[in-house]
Scaffold this active site. Structure first.
Site, short mmCIF file in Angstrom:
data_model
loop_
_atom_site.label_atom_id
_atom_site.label_comp_id
_atom_site.label_asym_id
_atom_site.label_seq_id
_atom_site.Cartn_x
_atom_site.Cartn_y
_atom_site.Cartn_z
N HIS A 47 2.85 -10.02 -8.08
CA HIS A 47 1.96 -8.86 -8.08
C HIS A 47 2.31 -7.98 -9.27
O HIS A 47 3.39 -8.09 -9.86
CB HIS A 47 2.13 -8.07 -6.79
CG HIS A 47 1.59 -8.75 -5.58
ND1 HIS A 47 1.27 -8.06 -4.43
CD2 HIS A 47 1.31 -10.05 -5.33
CE1 HIS A 47 0.81 -8.90 -3.52
NE2 HIS A 47 0.84 -10.13 -4.03
N GLU A 49 3.13 -4.81 -9.58
CA GLU A 49 4.30 -3.95 -9.45
C GLU A 49 5.60 -4.75 -9.52
O GLU A 49 6.55 -4.34 -10.19
CB GLU A 49 4.25 -3.17 -8.13
CG GLU A 49 3.07 -2.22 -8.03
CD GLU A 49 1.81 -2.86 -7.41
OE1 GLU A 49 0.95 -2.09 -6.95
OE2 GLU A 49 1.70 -4.09 -7.39
N CYS A 77 0.96 -2.81 -2.08
CA CYS A 77 0.98 -3.54 -0.81
C CYS A 77 2.38 -3.41 -0.20
O CYS A 77 3.30 -2.92 -0.85
CB CYS A 77 0.63 -5.01 -1.04
SG CYS A 77 1.95 -5.97 -1.80
N CYS A 80 5.16 -4.93 -2.44
CA CYS A 80 5.42 -4.15 -3.64
C CYS A 80 6.07 -2.81 -3.32
O CYS A 80 6.98 -2.37 -4.03
CB CYS A 80 4.13 -3.95 -4.42
SG CYS A 80 3.49 -5.50 -5.12
#
Length: 150
Positions: A47, A49, A77, A80
């Site tokens: 992801h 991040e 999310c 993250c």
């Protein structure tokens, strides 16, 4: 924030993955950037991040990002968010919210709900297997004099 949003647009259009970008800043200077590359790298943890955190830690030569802030194109999310806490980032700034992400097919509500449940009630079966060997390793860590605490 504009930088994070532009990364989300650019990397999405390049086919790297979903429309997510992140930038890590310290003292007003960009330390690292990341974008979603889940589908292009075949890595479900890639992801924006998490990718930015990995790049920032490498750039700084440290596992702690204390003193840094993260600008992300969407509310992090659960994975993250956990990584941001583990990295000790001081503040999160985000553009789109989790509801906006859900509206385009990135609904994390199931994960938020699952984490709050006792293990025995989660959808993914979890079974505790007690092992003395595992306990011994933890005891060795506790006694280790040259460990790097984190």
């Amino acid at each position: 924030m504009r930088h994070a949003v532009e990364l989300s647009r650019q990397k999405m259009q390049e086919g790297c993955g979903g429309p997510f970008g992140a930038v890590i800043v310290r003292d007003g200077k960009v330390i690292a950037e990341g974008w979603n590359n889940v589908t292009s790298s075949m890595d479900p943890t890639a992801h924006a991040e998490v990718s930015a955190i990995r790049a920032a830690c490498e750039a700084l030569g440290d596992f702690s990002l204390a003193g840094c802030e993260i600008y992300t194109s969407c509310e992090p999310c659960p994975m993250c968010l956990s990584a941001i806490y583990w990295a000790r980032i001081d503040r999160i700034y985000y553009a789109n919210g989790r509801e906006d992400a859900a509206a385009i097919g990135f609904d994390d509500q199931f994960l938020y709900d699952e984490v709050a449940k006792p293990m025995s009630q989660r959808e993914l079966p979890c079974e505790h297997i007690e092992m003395q060997e595992a306990a011994d390793v933890f005891a060795q860590w506790a006694a280790k004099e040259d460990k790097i605490a984190y």
